[in-house]
Design a protein around this motif. Structure first.
Motif, mmCIF file in Angstrom:
data_model
loop_
_atom_site.group_PDB
_atom_site.id
_atom_site.type_symbol
_atom_site.label_atom_id
_atom_site.label_comp_id
_atom_site.label_asym_id
_atom_site.label_seq_id
_atom_site.Cartn_x
_atom_site.Cartn_y
_atom_site.Cartn_z
ATOM 1 N N ALA A 89 0.825 -1.215 0.000
ATOM 2 C CA ALA A 89 0.000 0.000 0.000
ATOM 3 C C ALA A 89 0.857 1.262 0.000
ATOM 4 C CB ALA A 89 -0.921 0.000 1.219
ATOM 5 N N VAL A 90 2.140 1.120 0.325
ATOM 6 C CA VAL A 90 3.074 2.252 0.348
ATOM 7 C C VAL A 90 3.709 2.370 -1.034
ATOM 8 C CG1 VAL A 90 5.134 3.207 1.468
ATOM 9 C CG2 VAL A 90 3.537 1.790 2.780
ATOM 10 N N PRO A 91 3.799 3.599 -1.597
ATOM 11 C CA PRO A 91 4.427 3.760 -2.920
ATOM 12 C C PRO A 91 5.835 3.168 -2.961
ATOM 13 C CG PRO A 91 3.332 5.785 -2.270
ATOM 14 C CD PRO A 91 3.283 4.865 -1.083
ATOM 15 N N ALA A 92 6.186 2.582 -4.095
ATOM 16 C CA ALA A 92 7.460 1.873 -4.231
ATOM 17 C C ALA A 92 8.659 2.768 -3.923
ATOM 18 C CB ALA A 92 7.582 1.303 -5.648
ATOM 19 N N GLN A 115 2.271 13.332 3.688
ATOM 20 C CA GLN A 115 2.040 12.191 2.807
ATOM 21 C C GLN A 115 2.859 10.969 3.226
ATOM 22 O OE1 GLN A 115 2.833 13.495 -1.209
ATOM 23 N NE2 GLN A 115 1.378 15.173 -1.098
ATOM 24 N N SER A 116 3.551 11.083 4.345
ATOM 25 C CA SER A 116 4.434 10.006 4.781
ATOM 26 C C SER A 116 3.628 8.842 5.346
ATOM 27 C CB SER A 116 5.409 10.511 5.848
ATOM 28 O OG SER A 116 6.129 9.430 6.419
ATOM 29 N N ASN A 117 3.897 7.651 4.851
ATOM 30 C CA ASN A 117 3.266 6.449 5.384
ATOM 31 C C ASN A 117 3.939 5.982 6.666
ATOM 32 O OD1 ASN A 117 1.151 5.215 3.370
ATOM 33 N ND2 ASN A 117 2.758 6.137 2.126
ATOM 34 N N THR A 150 -0.572 3.505 10.455
ATOM 35 C CA THR A 150 -0.577 2.742 11.699
ATOM 36 C C THR A 150 0.854 2.405 12.131
ATOM 37 O OG1 THR A 150 -0.669 0.628 10.538
ATOM 38 C CG2 THR A 150 -2.768 1.712 11.042
ATOM 39 N N PRO A 151 1.044 2.133 13.434
ATOM 40 C CA PRO A 151 2.374 1.722 13.907
ATOM 41 C C PRO A 151 2.887 0.476 13.195
ATOM 42 C CG PRO A 151 0.950 2.271 15.766
ATOM 43 C CD PRO A 151 0.085 2.280 14.540
ATOM 44 N N LEU A 206 7.012 -2.115 9.862
ATOM 45 C CA LEU A 206 7.371 -2.868 8.653
ATOM 46 C C LEU A 206 8.382 -2.107 7.807
ATOM 47 C CD1 LEU A 206 3.906 -4.323 7.569
ATOM 48 C CD2 LEU A 206 5.930 -5.647 8.211
ATOM 49 N N LEU A 207 8.199 -0.796 7.669
ATOM 50 C CA LEU A 207 9.138 0.010 6.886
ATOM 51 C C LEU A 207 10.509 0.047 7.555
ATOM 52 C CD1 LEU A 207 6.812 2.959 5.805
ATOM 53 C CD2 LEU A 207 7.772 1.178 4.322
#
Length: 305
Positions: free
Chosen positions: A41-44, A211-213, A218-219, A224-225
């Motif tokens: 769901a996060v841009p590549a 716009q930062s994921n 969510t935490p 995950l990032l």
């Protein structure tokens, strides 16, 4: 009497440890699509930026533990090596970005095909840039690989662009890293460090524009990032441990484990379309790899005689 530096039992033990690390590394790489699916769901480009940021921090810690800062700083002072590492950094960034985008867009089969093609690309690059001569087995393997690409273009009406970008970017990356000849961990640390300013600028822009994921979701997403550094660095450390203990020919056979696992994930877990035409493309590539691997095995046997 002096004891021998390494007994047969010690060599066997080292080979066993090396085999374990090789299997762990290539299994991990094969399972990587699961992680990138989790952040799809996060841009590549944002995922890539986090991958580079957290890899820099983790690699810096590993260099500290291994006491490799003098070696790393020595590379940073060498302008020629630094220029080559900038080129390799751009190539690995292209490879990573393409892979992340492909997984997020249900193209795991294409990534698997790319890494199956990669050994054939390496042979071709060796012929073009290193003046390495191809024997009959390598030539046949390359022709089968070319036939697979031509079949997809003519029958399926599409160029396997993702697979070719992955195979060629990683092939050229290996070529540059062979030329610069630096240790894997310090080399990757410098590559990611060279890319870091652009990544920080992009992540800063996202944060300023809300716009930062990483901060806006969510935490779980943030965690995950942050794990992107582990996903990048851990299998590399395992691979290095294997490479110092196993012959390259053994690692060459085990490397097919990664794309094989990705292939099974794509077909059986994520239900990506796999029709007769795609089966023929993969079959041609698998035939090429069988020819290539048998040829490599025979060459290794001749060298050991």
């Amino acid at each position: 009497m002096p004891t021998p530096s390494s007994s047969p039992s010690q060599k066997h033990s080292e080979s066993t440890i090396g085999l374990f690390f090789a299997l762990a590394a290539f299994t991990f790489w094969g399972l990587c699509p699961i992680y990138f699916k989790a952040v799809s769901a996060v841009p590549a480009l944002e995922v890539l930026s986090h991958r580079i940021l957290w890899s820099v921090l983790l690699l810096a810690a590993l260099i500290s533990v291994a006491r490799q800062w003098p070696l790393t700083l020595g590379i940073l002072r060498d302008r020629k090596k630094l220029k080559l590492l900038l080129v390799s950094a751009i190539l690995i960034a292209i490879n990573w970005l393409t892979f992340i985008w492909a997984v997020s867009n249900e193209r795991i089969l294409d990534t698997s095909l790319g890494y199956f093609i990669n050994p054939l690309v390496n042979v071709l690059l060796g012929m073009v840039f290193l003046q390495e001569r191809l024997n009959r087995g390598q030539t046949l393997a390359l022709l089968l690989g070319l036939a697979a690409v031509c079949y997809q273009i003519m029958v399926m009406g599409s160029i396997p662009l993702v697979a070719l970008i992955l195979a060629c970017s990683f092939g050229f990356y290996g070529l540059v890293r062979k030329k610069v000849s630096v240790a894997s961990v310090p080399g990757l640390a410098i590559e990611t460090l060279l890319l870091l300013p652009l990544c920080l600028g992009y992540l800063g822009y996202l944060a300023l524009n809300q716009q930062s994921n990483f901060s806006g979701q969510t935490p779980d997403t943030a965690l995950l990032l942050a794990l992107a550094g582990v996903v990048t660095t851990l299998p590399l450390v395992w691979f290095n441990s294997a490479a110092t203990r196993l012959p390259l020919s053994t690692i060459g056979f085990i490397q097919y484990l990664g794309p094989s696992i990705a292939f099974m994930l794509a077909v059986f877990l994520y239900d990506e379309p796999f029709n007769r035409e795609k089966l023929i493309v993969f079959a041609l590539i698998w035939m090429a790899l069988v020819v290539f691997s048998l040829d490599a095995w025979q060459q290794q046997r001749r060298r050991n005689l």
